[in-house]
Design a protein around this motif. Structure first.
Motif, PDB file in Angstrom:
ATOM      1  N   PRO A  82       0.835  -1.208   0.000  1.00  0.00           N
ATOM      2  CA  PRO A  82       0.000   0.000   0.000  1.00  0.00           C
ATOM      3  C   PRO A  82       0.866   1.252   0.000  1.00  0.00           C
ATOM      4  CG  PRO A  82       0.031  -0.998   2.171  1.00  0.00           C
ATOM      5  CD  PRO A  82       0.742  -1.959   1.266  1.00  0.00           C
ATOM      6  N   VAL A  83       0.376   2.304  -0.626  1.00  0.00           N
ATOM      7  CA  VAL A  83       1.135   3.552  -0.743  1.00  0.00           C
ATOM      8  C   VAL A  83       0.416   4.665  -0.003  1.00  0.00           C
ATOM      9  CG1 VAL A  83       2.040   5.268  -2.357  1.00  0.00           C
ATOM     10  CG2 VAL A  83       2.044   2.834  -2.974  1.00  0.00           C
ATOM     11  N   GLY A  84       1.175   5.400   0.833  1.00  0.00           N
ATOM     12  CA  GLY A  84       0.635   6.577   1.502  1.00  0.00           C
ATOM     13  C   GLY A  84      -0.428   6.262   2.542  1.00  0.00           C
ATOM     14  N   ASP A  85      -1.172   7.290   2.868  1.00  0.00           N
ATOM     15  CA  ASP A  85      -2.270   7.183   3.831  1.00  0.00           C
ATOM     16  C   ASP A  85      -3.576   7.581   3.160  1.00  0.00           C
ATOM     17  OD1 ASP A  85      -0.633   6.442   5.952  1.00  0.00           O
ATOM     18  OD2 ASP A  85      -0.244   8.532   6.525  1.00  0.00           O
ATOM     19  N   LYS A  86      -4.656   7.228   3.795  1.00  0.00           N
ATOM     20  CA  LYS A  86      -5.973   7.658   3.355  1.00  0.00           C
ATOM     21  C   LYS A  86      -6.666   8.281   4.555  1.00  0.00           C
ATOM     22  CE  LYS A  86     -10.223   5.997   1.134  1.00  0.00           C
ATOM     23  NZ  LYS A  86     -10.932   4.789   0.586  1.00  0.00           N
ATOM     24  N   VAL A  87      -7.020   9.556   4.430  1.00  0.00           N
ATOM     25  CA  VAL A  87      -7.678  10.266   5.528  1.00  0.00           C
ATOM     26  C   VAL A  87      -9.131  10.492   5.131  1.00  0.00           C
ATOM     27  CG1 VAL A  87      -7.683  12.299   7.002  1.00  0.00           C
ATOM     28  CG2 VAL A  87      -5.506  11.376   6.136  1.00  0.00           C
ATOM     29  N   ILE A  88     -10.036  10.099   6.018  1.00  0.00           N
ATOM     30  CA  ILE A  88     -11.469  10.173   5.734  1.00  0.00           C
ATOM     31  C   ILE A  88     -12.146  11.055   6.772  1.00  0.00           C
ATOM     32  CG2 ILE A  88     -13.619   8.836   5.571  1.00  0.00           C
ATOM     33  CD1 ILE A  88     -11.949   6.451   4.729  1.00  0.00           C
ATOM     34  N   ALA A  89     -13.024  11.932   6.315  1.00  0.00           N
ATOM     35  CA  ALA A  89     -13.819  12.769   7.221  1.00  0.00           C
ATOM     36  C   ALA A  89     -15.072  12.006   7.614  1.00  0.00           C
ATOM     37  CB  ALA A  89     -14.189  14.080   6.543  1.00  0.00           C
ATOM     38  N   ASP A  90     -15.368  11.988   8.914  1.00  0.00           N
ATOM     39  CA  ASP A  90     -16.581  11.345   9.426  1.00  0.00           C
ATOM     40  C   ASP A  90     -17.463  12.431  10.043  1.00  0.00           C
ATOM     41  OD1 ASP A  90     -18.559   9.867  10.563  1.00  0.00           O
ATOM     42  OD2 ASP A  90     -17.277   8.746  11.939  1.00  0.00           O
ATOM     43  N   SER A  91     -18.444  12.879   9.272  1.00  0.00           N
ATOM     44  CA  SER A  91     -19.311  13.966   9.758  1.00  0.00           C
ATOM     45  C   SER A  91     -20.251  13.502  10.850  1.00  0.00           C
ATOM     46  CB  SER A  91     -20.130  14.533   8.587  1.00  0.00           C
ATOM     47  OG  SER A  91     -20.951  13.518   8.018  1.00  0.00           O
TER      48      SER A  91
END
Length: 536
Positions: A389-398
């Motif tokens: 896997p490459v990098g990060d994944k940032v997710i917004a949780d409203s």
């Protein structure tokens, strides 16, 4: 010769004279009299002197009275259904007899008319009124009202006993309505002797023999395949889901040619069906869902099925790897799109026993062993390629408050194969690829809560999500508790200014001055943001 001709002519004149004396003789008589001759009947209805319209109405009235007759249809297991003949679509089926009655003695040659009227003088002419049924209406009554009394055959079953063998429970015959033959039975009754009275009709009921018997099921003594997986690190909810799923599969008796669907057996995923919220895969994320962990049930059964060498009809791998079987050894469940189905392709019934104990699940398939005793199976997982896997994944949780952080570890991607190796007397004789599976690579995923009414905090969190840098996003989320994200926002703004200046090729920006500007912006942002974050 002349005498004979004279006698014949005289005879004809006498016959013609007698015929002319009969009512409505000749074409002119037919035109002058459109009524039916005396002595003409339709069943018991006297049509004498009626016009065609009057005769039709009389017969229709006769048939309408028949429609109210109550017909009792005798169904399976001593039950019955009573309907009116009208509900079966009873109607008059040969309306042409009215025109025939009107034309009797009035059409055709002189000789034909003479004969018809002469016969009528001697004996009444009776037309049969044909009664017909609407086959669609009859089938509707049979399918909707009568077939509900069918009795399903109860197949013979097995039950493990305390001696390590099985107790056999004999089956029971069923009863099933034969719709097509019953339509014929009802139609034949109405067409032959039905007079409009209330009646009882026996429907055609077929006996349905159950599957299995003591002789057949007593042969099920051999273990065809068995497999066990562990789930030591699972929480109580996931453990409960595995136990529930196993219970739904345990005790399945599958006859030759029958297919088994794991999804069909373990669903629906509801609390009423014994399921709890637990982790499952969805779009590269681990999410809570009812029935989380059910895939370990299907996977364990899949491995037992492979060892029993049953016919696999449908199997899908997970989107990401699991840790309770080797790569490509899994069988995911996700509605009907991802189901595990297999068919009993042996010549005898098989019995599936499932159990859970000490955070392990085991499935054992019993049947009649026909494979040579010197033949053994082994299975091998082989990775063909690996994707980091490459990098990060940032997710917004409203849906979560600002400051909330959840980290999901990265998943390595694989393309792998599962192989079956057959040995005889310990020597490999064949190698067969069972499946190929592709598991996606998923970067480390950080989910941060963004629910806030504080504009400073909201802007800082939006910047963290936009960065797609996991460590930075976690730091911003942590700063929310200290200053509502003001310092993070100020830093973002300063970095943006530096980047803009560099991109424009303008005067170099002094980093120390940028830092001072960032601190000043942070103080200003705090002043504007107030204490609203403390209420989140």
């Amino acid at each position: 010769m002349k005498k004979s001709v004279t006698i014949l002519a005289a005879a004809v004149l006498v016959a013609v004279g007698a015929f002319c004396a009969l009512p409505a003789f000749g074409a002119e008589g037919a035109k002058a009299n459109g009524k039916i001759h005396d002595g003409v009947y339709a069943d018991s209805i006297d049509l004498s002197g009626m016009t065609a319209d009057q005769a039709s109405k009389a017969i229709e009235s006769y048939v309408d009275k028949m429609k109210s007759a109550q017909l009792t249809l005798n169904c399976a297991s001593g039950n019955s259904v009573t309907v009116s003949a009208g509900e079966l679509g009873l109607h008059w089926g040969n309306e042409e007899i009215v025109q025939e009655a009107v034309e009797l003695g009035k059409s055709g040659s002189i000789i034909r008319r003479f004969k018809e009227l002469s016969d009528l003088k001697k004996q009444n002419k009776v037309y049969d009124v044909n009664i017909a049924l609407d086959e669609t209406a009859v089938k509707d009554v049979l399918n909707n009202d009568c077939s509900v009394y069918d009795i399903e055959a109860v197949d013979a079953t097995l039950e493990p006993n305390t001696t390590g063998s099985f107790t056999i429970h004999e089956g029971r015959d069923g009863q099933e309505l034969n719709v097509d033959k019953s339509v014929s039975a009802i139609t034949d009754y109405v067409n032959n002797g039905f007079d409009g009275s209330d009646s009882s009709i026996d429907l055609v009921i077929d006996k349905k023999a159950p599957k299995g018997d003591t002789e057949t099921l007593s042969k099920i003594t051999d273990v065809l395949g068995t497999f066990t997986t562990k789930y030591e690190r699972s929480g109580s909810d996931r453990c409960a889901n595995i136990a529930s799923g196993c219970k739904h599969v345990n005790g399945t008796l599958l006859y030759p040619g029958e297919q088994f669907s794991v999804y069909g057996a373990v669903s629906p995923f509801t609390e009423e069906n014994g399921y709890h919220l637990a982790g499952s895969y969805l779009n590269g994320l681990v999410v809570e869902s009812l029935g989380g962990g059910i895939c370990q049930v299907s996977t364990t059964l899949y491995q037992a099925v492979l060892r029993a060498e049953l016919q696999v009809d449908q199997r899908s791998n997970h989107s990401m790897v699991v840790d309770y079987v080797p790569h490509s050894g899994d069988a995911a469940i996700a509605g009907t799109a991802k189901d595990f189905k297999f068919t009993n392709n042996t010549d005898n019934p098989i019995y599936i026993a499932g159990s859970t104990a000490g955070k392990t699940i085991t499935f054992t398939i019993y049947g009649v062993e026909t494979r040579p005793s010197n033949r053994t199976l082994e299975f091998e997982s082989k990775d063909i390629s690996t994707t980091e896997p490459v990098g990060d994944k940032v997710i917004a949780d409203s849906g979560s408050a600002a400051g909330y952080v959840h980290t999901q570890s990265a998943h390595i991607g694989y393309v792998s194969e599962f192989w079956k190796i057959i040995k005889e007397d310990g020597v490999e004789v064949s190698r067969e690829k069972v499946n190929s599976s592709t598991y996606q690579a998923v970067p480390r995923t950080i989910t941060i809560g963004t629910a806030t009414s504080n504009e400073v905090t909201k802007a800082a969190l939006q910047g963290a999500v936009a960065s797609q840098n996991g460590d930075y996003a976690k730091a911003v989320a942590a700063s929310v508790a200290l200053d509502g994200g003001a310092s993070a926002l100020a830093e973002q703004q300063a970095q943006a200014a530096l980047a803009a200046a560099a991109a424009a090729g303008g005067t170099a920006v002094d980093p120390a001055a940028a830092q001072a500007a960032a601190e000043a912006a942070a103080q200003q942002a705090q002043a504007e943001g107030g204490e609203a974050e403390n209420t989140q």
